[in-house]
Write a protein that holds these residues in place. Structure first.
Motif, PDB file in Angstrom:
ATOM      1  N   GLN A   1      -3.265   5.933   2.600  1.00  0.00           N
ATOM      2  CA  GLN A   1      -3.874   4.653   2.976  1.00  0.00           C
ATOM      3  C   GLN A   1      -4.149   3.763   1.769  1.00  0.00           C
ATOM      4  O   GLN A   1      -4.671   2.666   1.918  1.00  0.00           O
ATOM      5  CB  GLN A   1      -5.207   4.920   3.714  1.00  0.00           C
ATOM      6  CG  GLN A   1      -5.114   5.944   4.835  1.00  0.00           C
ATOM      7  CD  GLN A   1      -4.062   5.565   5.860  1.00  0.00           C
ATOM      8  OE1 GLN A   1      -3.972   4.408   6.261  1.00  0.00           O
ATOM      9  NE2 GLN A   1      -3.268   6.536   6.291  1.00  0.00           N
ATOM     10  N   ASN A   2      -3.792   4.275   0.557  1.00  0.00           N
ATOM     11  CA  ASN A   2      -4.064   3.529  -0.670  1.00  0.00           C
ATOM     12  C   ASN A   2      -2.819   2.751  -1.062  1.00  0.00           C
ATOM     13  O   ASN A   2      -1.828   3.311  -1.531  1.00  0.00           O
ATOM     14  CB  ASN A   2      -4.467   4.493  -1.795  1.00  0.00           C
ATOM     15  CG  ASN A   2      -4.917   3.777  -3.058  1.00  0.00           C
ATOM     16  OD1 ASN A   2      -4.216   2.908  -3.561  1.00  0.00           O
ATOM     17  ND2 ASN A   2      -6.077   4.155  -3.577  1.00  0.00           N
ATOM     18  N   PHE A   3      -2.861   1.428  -0.885  1.00  0.00           N
ATOM     19  CA  PHE A   3      -1.675   0.611  -1.119  1.00  0.00           C
ATOM     20  C   PHE A   3      -1.223   0.682  -2.577  1.00  0.00           C
ATOM     21  O   PHE A   3      -0.022   0.635  -2.870  1.00  0.00           O
ATOM     22  CB  PHE A   3      -1.956  -0.853  -0.736  1.00  0.00           C
ATOM     23  CG  PHE A   3      -0.750  -1.737  -0.903  1.00  0.00           C
ATOM     24  CD1 PHE A   3       0.234  -1.773   0.074  1.00  0.00           C
ATOM     25  CD2 PHE A   3      -0.589  -2.514  -2.045  1.00  0.00           C
ATOM     26  CE1 PHE A   3       1.352  -2.580  -0.085  1.00  0.00           C
ATOM     27  CE2 PHE A   3       0.531  -3.321  -2.213  1.00  0.00           C
ATOM     28  CZ  PHE A   3       1.507  -3.351  -1.222  1.00  0.00           C
ATOM     29  N   TYR A   4      -2.180   0.814  -3.499  1.00  0.00           N
ATOM     30  CA  TYR A   4      -1.812   0.857  -4.911  1.00  0.00           C
ATOM     31  C   TYR A   4      -0.957   2.085  -5.207  1.00  0.00           C
ATOM     32  O   TYR A   4      -0.103   2.067  -6.085  1.00  0.00           O
ATOM     33  CB  TYR A   4      -3.072   0.879  -5.781  1.00  0.00           C
ATOM     34  CG  TYR A   4      -2.814   0.494  -7.215  1.00  0.00           C
ATOM     35  CD1 TYR A   4      -2.684  -0.837  -7.597  1.00  0.00           C
ATOM     36  CD2 TYR A   4      -2.685   1.465  -8.198  1.00  0.00           C
ATOM     37  CE1 TYR A   4      -2.439  -1.195  -8.913  1.00  0.00           C
ATOM     38  CE2 TYR A   4      -2.443   1.117  -9.521  1.00  0.00           C
ATOM     39  CZ  TYR A   4      -2.316  -0.211  -9.869  1.00  0.00           C
ATOM     40  OH  TYR A   4      -2.071  -0.566 -11.176  1.00  0.00           O
ATOM     41  N   ILE A   5      -1.177   3.179  -4.455  1.00  0.00           N
ATOM     42  CA  ILE A   5      -0.408   4.406  -4.656  1.00  0.00           C
ATOM     43  C   ILE A   5       0.911   4.366  -3.892  1.00  0.00           C
ATOM     44  O   ILE A   5       1.972   4.654  -4.434  1.00  0.00           O
ATOM     45  CB  ILE A   5      -1.239   5.637  -4.239  1.00  0.00           C
ATOM     46  CG1 ILE A   5      -2.399   5.835  -5.225  1.00  0.00           C
ATOM     47  CG2 ILE A   5      -0.369   6.894  -4.192  1.00  0.00           C
ATOM     48  CD1 ILE A   5      -3.343   6.940  -4.862  1.00  0.00           C
ATOM     49  N   VAL A   6       0.869   3.978  -2.605  1.00  0.00           N
ATOM     50  CA  VAL A   6       2.085   4.045  -1.781  1.00  0.00           C
ATOM     51  C   VAL A   6       2.931   2.784  -1.885  1.00  0.00           C
ATOM     52  O   VAL A   6       4.138   2.822  -1.600  1.00  0.00           O
ATOM     53  CB  VAL A   6       1.729   4.314  -0.309  1.00  0.00           C
ATOM     54  CG1 VAL A   6       0.966   5.621  -0.180  1.00  0.00           C
ATOM     55  CG2 VAL A   6       0.917   3.154   0.293  1.00  0.00           C
ATOM     56  N   ALA A   7       2.347   1.657  -2.287  1.00  0.00           N
ATOM     57  CA  ALA A   7       3.040   0.375  -2.473  1.00  0.00           C
ATOM     58  C   ALA A   7       3.692  -0.101  -1.178  1.00  0.00           C
ATOM     59  O   ALA A   7       3.437   0.430  -0.094  1.00  0.00           O
ATOM     60  CB  ALA A   7       4.053   0.486  -3.603  1.00  0.00           C
ATOM     61  N   ALA A   8       4.550  -1.088  -1.328  1.00  0.00           N
ATOM     62  CA  ALA A   8       5.160  -1.722  -0.154  1.00  0.00           C
ATOM     63  C   ALA A   8       6.084  -0.778   0.597  1.00  0.00           C
ATOM     64  O   ALA A   8       6.391  -1.002   1.776  1.00  0.00           O
ATOM     65  CB  ALA A   8       5.922  -2.970  -0.595  1.00  0.00           C
ATOM     66  N   THR A   9       6.553   0.270  -0.080  1.00  0.00           N
ATOM     67  CA  THR A   9       7.454   1.222   0.596  1.00  0.00           C
ATOM     68  C   THR A   9       6.696   2.198   1.491  1.00  0.00           C
ATOM     69  O   THR A   9       7.313   3.044   2.132  1.00  0.00           O
ATOM     70  CB  THR A   9       8.246   2.026  -0.441  1.00  0.00           C
ATOM     71  OG1 THR A   9       7.334   2.785  -1.240  1.00  0.00           O
ATOM     72  CG2 THR A   9       9.072   1.113  -1.335  1.00  0.00           C
ATOM     73  N   GLU A  10       5.354   2.086   1.507  1.00  0.00           N
ATOM     74  CA  GLU A  10       4.505   2.924   2.357  1.00  0.00           C
ATOM     75  C   GLU A  10       4.728   4.419   2.114  1.00  0.00           C
ATOM     76  O   GLU A  10       4.784   5.226   3.044  1.00  0.00           O
ATOM     77  CB  GLU A  10       4.718   2.584   3.829  1.00  0.00           C
ATOM     78  CG  GLU A  10       4.330   1.144   4.168  1.00  0.00           C
ATOM     79  CD  GLU A  10       4.482   0.822   5.649  1.00  0.00           C
ATOM     80  OE1 GLU A  10       5.054   1.664   6.377  1.00  0.00           O
ATOM     81  OE2 GLU A  10       4.024  -0.242   6.054  1.00  0.00           O
ATOM     82  N   GLY A  11       4.862   4.748   0.847  1.00  0.00           N
ATOM     83  CA  GLY A  11       4.951   6.168   0.493  1.00  0.00           C
ATOM     84  C   GLY A  11       6.363   6.699   0.405  1.00  0.00           C
ATOM     85  O   GLY A  11       6.553   7.907   0.183  1.00  0.00           O
ATOM     86  N   VAL A  12       7.367   5.851   0.536  1.00  0.00           N
ATOM     87  CA  VAL A  12       8.761   6.290   0.440  1.00  0.00           C
ATOM     88  C   VAL A  12       9.250   6.098  -1.000  1.00  0.00           C
ATOM     89  O   VAL A  12       9.082   5.027  -1.585  1.00  0.00           O
ATOM     90  CB  VAL A  12       9.668   5.504   1.411  1.00  0.00           C
ATOM     91  CG1 VAL A  12      11.134   5.928   1.226  1.00  0.00           C
ATOM     92  CG2 VAL A  12       9.225   5.727   2.847  1.00  0.00           C
TER      93      VAL A  12
END
Length: 678
Positions: free
Chosen positions: A586-597
């Motif tokens: 749920q942390n955008f800074y970690i998963v970024a725009a790719t949503e964890g991909v």
């Protein structure tokens, strides 16, 4: 009748005279026996005082040494007074025992002379040097060198006199009284032993100290104090350190010879002395072993220090959480600066403030690394560090006009390594980091705590905390240095030079060659006799998913080909371990725009003189490999492939080394963080 009376009176007088003489003989004999016993016991007291002085000297307790010497003086003076008495002067003229008495008087006279004319003046001279223990504690090098010079001068003056004392003691004749002779033989044996040991000091040890050890030290640090060497917190005098390395090299032959000198049987005349010389030898051996391990790195260190001349090096922290083929996105950049002879490390700044702009790249590089490679701070998608470092140095110099002499690259992994040795540090936000949790905090926890979403304030906090951690860790390195810590720091460097956690580049070609010899240049394998496969992973998404990457390389048993080459089956397994239920999802800074991909590419660098073949890959996407000749290396790169949460990709291939090479194939990879996550 009268005659009889006179005769009777005469007999009475004679009897009384005999009785008086017998009484005197008994009295004098008792006094002599008492004095003899006292003299015999004084031999034990002398021995006790001598070995007491040795023990106190080992402990650097000059008060104790002086007290033992004064006790020795008191014993020999009392003995001399006894032997100067009328009874013993009379005994010295008697046949038989007279020779023993004269020998005892001679021995006591030698002892008093030695104590009062040599030992006590020598101790007084040592006293005049000041508090040697305090000098050692403060590492007051000039004062210690002055003491050493004075001690050598004093030794030159006293040793001939000591030799004379020993020769006189050795020449004392054999005594008739058995018990006294047994004591005397013990003293005579010690004197003979002293005669054997003395040439070692005069002809071997002292010349080595005077002619081979002290001159380099005097040239290097004759007028230095510790504050000159460490002029401030986190600073070191590079000019002095460079001179110190030269001095050390000059001293090494003499230091190597010392343990052999100290192992001589003549020095082991007591368990106490043998244990002491063994302790010194062990310390020397420990120091020499550390030097031997460090010796391959010393030419590079000297090149880096440049004799204390002005130098400016970029110090780049590659963030493995934002993993790239070369290591990671260079989130923070600091400077190692040598100015006016003093080396210091400036605070780290955001890469966006230090490295700006783009550089020309070839079409080949665009094909292999995408257009990202043209942005200088993103050059790390290229696994070949010499090119990446050159780009950074040229970028900074072009923008600022300040020349960069070299680049140091390190992953935050090194911070945890240093804290494991130096001890924990507390950050300004109250976080305590040590050798067990620093990587987890800097590569993941800090983002969960301060960057639930992309924002300038959180980014400033994380940058500041990283800079603070790096500064504290580096300062800790200089605290309480000793052989044990130096050895552990050296082990860290050896390990991290080998696994690309630390990489170096110097503009100076001679320095770059030294870096290649050590193996921390971050380049490709160029020696067929030492084959190495390079496996490099880049996530092209601007995320912090590197924390969740598993990258495992398995190598099977090789087979031999007709041309004498060896072929190894290799499997590379990659996995995105981020779970759907992990809070980081749920942390955008970690998963970024790719949503964890992960949007990834894999690069394989062929061993020198070898080849790769039989490629096969499987995962969410089809895997293809393209071959490129890049800096004398066959570099294979895949197409983009994607790994979502809890997904994996596997590739297999065959590695063949150059014909005739028998050294087993090794593997180097982009540093990952999986061991710190578990």
């Amino acid at each position: 009748m009268h005659a009889k009376k006179n005769a009777h009176t005469g007999r009475r007088i004679a009897l009384i005279t005999i009785l008086v003489l017998l009484a005197l003989a008994v009295l004098l004999g008792g006094c002599a026996l008492r004095d003899a016993r006292r003299l015999l016991s004084s031999v034990d007291a002398v021995e006790e005082s001598v070995f007491g002085m040795i023990d106190e000297a080992k402990a650097m307790n000059m008060d104790g040494v002086e007290a033992a010497a004064l006790s020795l003086q008191s014993v020999v003076r009392e003995d001399e007074e006894i032997l100067d008495g009328a009874l013993w002067r009379m005994a010295a003229r008697m046949p038989g025992v007279g020779g023993d008495v004269r020998s005892a008087r001679k021995l006591i006279g030698i002892a008093r002379q030695g104590v009062e004319e040599t030992l006590l003046p020598a101790l007084s001279a040592v006293r005049q040097q000041g508090d040697i223990s305090a000098m050692l504690e403060k590492k007051d090098i000039p004062a210690l060198l002055t003491v050493a010079d004075n001690m050598l001068t004093m030794a030159d003056g006293h040793l001939p006199r000591v030799r004379g004392y020993l020769e006189e003691v050795s020449s004392v004749p054999t005594m008739r009284i058995g018990r006294l002779e047994r004591k005397m033989e013990k003293i005579r044996s010690l004197a003979r032993l002293g005669e054997e040991v003395l040439p070692f000091f005069e002809e071997e040890l002292l010349p080595v100290v005077r002619d081979e050890l002290l001159p380099p030290l005097r040239d290097m640090a004759g007028n230095l104090k510790m504050e000159d060497i460490l002029p401030g917190e986190g600073k070191i005098n590079a000019k002095i350190l460079a001179k110190g390395l030269d001095a050390l090299e000059g001293m090494i032959p003499a230091l190597r010879a010392l343990p052999g000198m100290l192992e001589k049987d003549t020095l082991h005349f007591s368990d106490t002395v043998a244990a002491y010389t063994e302790k010194i030898s062990d310390k020397l051996a420990e120091g020499l072993a550390l030097y031997d391990r460090a010796e391959p790195y010393l030419p590079l260190l000297k090149k880096f220090l440049a004799g204390g001349e002005d130098r400016l090096y970029l110090f780049v922290a590659q963030n493995s959480a934002e993993i790239r083929a070369c290591g990671g996105f260079p989130g923070a950049v600091g400077f190692v600066r040598i100015q006016d002879g003093v080396l210091s490390i400036d605070e780290f700044n955001s890469v966006y403030r230090v490295l700006k702009g783009m550089s020309f790249v070839t079409q080949q590089e665009l094909d292999m690394f995408t257009a990202m490679v043209a942005v200088d701070r993103d050059a790390v998608v290229n696994p070949y560090f010499p090119i990446v470092a050159t780009r950074w140095a040229e970028n900074y110099e072009k923008r600022t006009g300040k020349h960069i002499d070299g680049v140091i690259s390190a992953s935050p992994i090194i911070i945890q390594d240093l804290l494991e040795v130096a001890g924990p540090v507390e950050l300004s936000d109250g976080t305590v980091l040590d050798g067990s949790n620093a990587v987890a905090f800097l590569q993941n926890g800090i983002y969960l705590q301060y960057l639930q979403e992309v924002n300038r304030e959180g980014g400033a906090i994380t940058d500041a905390l990283f800079s603070e951690t790096a500064a504290l860790a580096i300062k800790g390195v200089f605290r309480d240095l000793g052989f044990d810590k130096l050895e552990r720091y050296l082990s860290i460097l050896e390990r991290r030079f080998a696994d690309r956690v630390i990489m170096l580049w110097l503009e100076d070609e001679e320095g770059e060659e030294l870096i290649r010899k050590i193996g921390c240049d971050g380049g490709f394998n160029t020696d067929p006799e030492h084959p190495q496969l390079g496996v490099y992973f880049s996530n092209y998404a601007a995320s912090k998913l590197g924390w969740y990457l598993d990258l495992d390389v398995e190598m099977g048993k090789p087979w031999e080909n007709e041309d004498g080459s060896l072929s190894y089956p290799v499997t590379v397994s990659m996995a995105n371990t981020l779970r759907y239920d992990d809070i980081a999802s749920q942390n955008f800074y970690i998963v970024a725009a790719t949503e964890g991909v992960m949007n990834a590419r894999l690069y394989l660098a062929t061993p020198a003189g070898g080849e790769l073949s039989d490629f096969y890959g499987w995962g969410e996407d089809a895997i293809f490999f393209a071959r490129q000749e890049y800096y004398d290396c066959e570099l294979y790169c895949t197409n983009f492939f994607h790994m979502g949460k809890e997904q994996s990709t596997v590739v297999s291939f065959t590695v063949t080394t150059a014909p005739g090479v028998r050294e087993p194939l090794s593997v180097i990879t982009t540093p990952t963080l999986s061991e710190y996550r578990r």
